[in-house]
Design an enzyme around this catalytic site. Sequence first.
Site, PDB file in Angstrom:
ATOM      1  N   GLY A  41       0.662  -1.363   0.191  1.00 60.62           N
ATOM      2  CA  GLY A  41      -0.161   0.131   0.034  1.00 60.62           C
ATOM      3  C   GLY A  41       0.807   1.270   0.032  1.00 60.62           C
TER       4      GLY A  41
ATOM      5  CG  ASP B 180       3.794  -6.809   7.545  1.00 61.65           C
ATOM      6  OD1 ASP B 180       2.960  -5.989   6.487  1.00 61.65           O
ATOM      7  OD2 ASP B 180       2.865  -7.194   8.485  1.00 61.65           O
TER       8      ASP B 180
ATOM      9  NE  ARG C 281      -2.136  -4.313  -0.789  1.00 59.48           N
ATOM     10  CZ  ARG C 281      -1.865  -3.461   0.130  1.00 59.48           C
ATOM     11  NH1 ARG C 281      -0.875  -3.830   1.008  1.00 59.48           N
ATOM     12  NH2 ARG C 281      -2.539  -2.355   0.639  1.00 59.48           N
TER      13      ARG C 281
ATOM     14  CG  ASP D  21      -2.079   0.081   8.364  1.00 58.41           C
ATOM     15  OD1 ASP D  21      -2.918   1.088   8.164  1.00 58.41           O
ATOM     16  OD2 ASP D  21      -2.293  -0.942   7.933  1.00 58.41           O
TER      17      ASP D  21
ATOM     18  NE  ARG E  84      -5.825  -5.585   5.267  1.00 57.52           N
ATOM     19  CZ  ARG E  84      -5.296  -5.445   4.051  1.00 57.52           C
ATOM     20  NH1 ARG E  84      -6.343  -5.431   2.983  1.00 57.52           N
ATOM     21  NH2 ARG E  84      -4.192  -5.138   3.620  1.00 57.52           N
TER      22      ARG E  84
ATOM     23  CB  THR F 104       2.592   0.976   6.406  1.00 57.03           C
ATOM     24  OG1 THR F 104       1.153   0.817   6.711  1.00 57.03           O
ATOM     25  CG2 THR F 104       3.370   0.759   7.329  1.00 57.03           C
TER      26      THR F 104
ATOM     27  CG  ASP G  30       1.184  -2.476  10.483  1.00 59.08           C
ATOM     28  OD1 ASP G  30       2.036  -1.772   9.665  1.00 59.08           O
ATOM     29  OD2 ASP G  30       0.550  -3.304  10.036  1.00 59.08           O
TER      30      ASP G  30
HETATM   31  O1  F6P Z   1      -1.430  -1.449   4.579  1.00 60.32           O
HETATM   32  C1  F6P Z   1      -2.112  -0.169   4.461  1.00 60.32           C
HETATM   33  C2  F6P Z   1      -3.446  -0.051   4.333  1.00 60.32           C
HETATM   34  O2  F6P Z   1      -3.943   1.145   4.108  1.00 60.32           O
HETATM   35  C3  F6P Z   1      -4.327  -0.745   5.349  1.00 60.32           C
HETATM   36  O3  F6P Z   1      -4.869   0.215   6.356  1.00 60.32           O
HETATM   37  C4  F6P Z   1      -5.713  -1.074   4.605  1.00 60.32           C
HETATM   38  O4  F6P Z   1      -6.235  -2.151   5.310  1.00 60.32           O
HETATM   39  C5  F6P Z   1      -5.099  -1.652   3.254  1.00 60.32           C
HETATM   40  O5  F6P Z   1      -3.906  -1.018   3.190  1.00 60.32           O
HETATM   41  C6  F6P Z   1      -5.812  -1.395   2.346  1.00 60.32           C
HETATM   42  O6  F6P Z   1      -5.627  -1.974   0.980  1.00 60.32           O
HETATM   43  P1  F6P Z   1      -5.751  -1.791  -0.421  1.00 60.32           P
HETATM   44  O7  F6P Z   1      -5.267  -0.371  -0.953  1.00 60.32           O
HETATM   45  O8  F6P Z   1      -5.104  -2.852  -1.335  1.00 60.32           O
HETATM   46  O9  F6P Z   1      -7.352  -1.785  -0.533  1.00 60.32           O
END
Ligand code: F6P
Length: 325
Positions: A15, A107, A76, A131, A175, A129, A133
Amino acid sequence: MNGTIKRIGIMTSGGDAPGMNAAIRAVRNACEYFNIECIGIRRGFNGLINGDIFPMQQEKVTHILNRGGTILYTARSQEFMTEEGLNRALGNCKLLGLDGIIAIGGDGTFRGLGVLAEHGVSVVGIPATIDNDISCTDYTIGFDTASNTAVDAIDRLRDTMQSHERCSVVEVMGRNAGHLALYVGLAIGATAVLIPEKKFSFEEDVIDKIRSARLSGKTHFMIIVAEGAASAMEVGKMIHEQLALDPRVTILGHIQRGGTPSARDRVMATRMGYHAVEALVQGKTNRIICAKHGGMMDIDLKEGLAMSKGLDKQQMTVLSAMTGT
Ligand code: F6P
């Protein structure tokens, strides 16, 4: 100053997060400083598999320090998980003569770097990120901007909730991690905050808090829900059923991932980008760049990935105090 590292690849993966461009710029400029050729790899691990590369010259990073998103695009990659994908990626590392790869991401990105490292590629990860995290670092690029974006949006919501004396349920990203929800909850003076790390009782953690806020004189209520904790729609429905309020639900979604990076994210990204190149120059491999107690350090990739990071205990205590339990 640098004898062994001649050429490195830089990519973003997973992300996106505001400040990734600032980190790309910092890596490129640090490469120039250390006399290293910098190769841009587009679309993360997919780009490594497909040889989607270009020489990262100065003009590629002009005026990107202040831009959200990533000029390298991101993905991804499912293909990298396959044997064929991995072999093609490894083949391209050899073909291009890369002495190291720096990847900016979360991660999932670091796990991918771990696989490359097992096959002898020198890697360094820069944590980015929204997050926040990544366990081994106090800070990940993008968190500050995303928090401010959420706070700005929620302040606007509060204006209208206050006027109508309503309850607002706001879903923020996260998430598996509640760092963003907790931080934003503190920043906006939330009535209640639900996070994925802590099992919650709807009665105690939502209903009682709204009731006690009402009893103390409040007539509008702000509930923050991390996306991994519960569905904001569901929370809104239950509040309606149990308290006869008519909540409005807002999902902030990807808005939190965009926008101009804050000064903090630009500075952290620049420091981390420089440190990543410096680590390679110093002969270090398989490292994660970590912000620790205001300084910058690097840690073994495997060790870093094995760590676990709880929520900030003091922030949790303060939140409980502020929300009346
Ligand atoms: O990892 C960052 C994040 O923004 C999370 O908070 C979220 O759940 C996820 O990516 C959303 O991913 P995508 O952009 O693939 O919908």
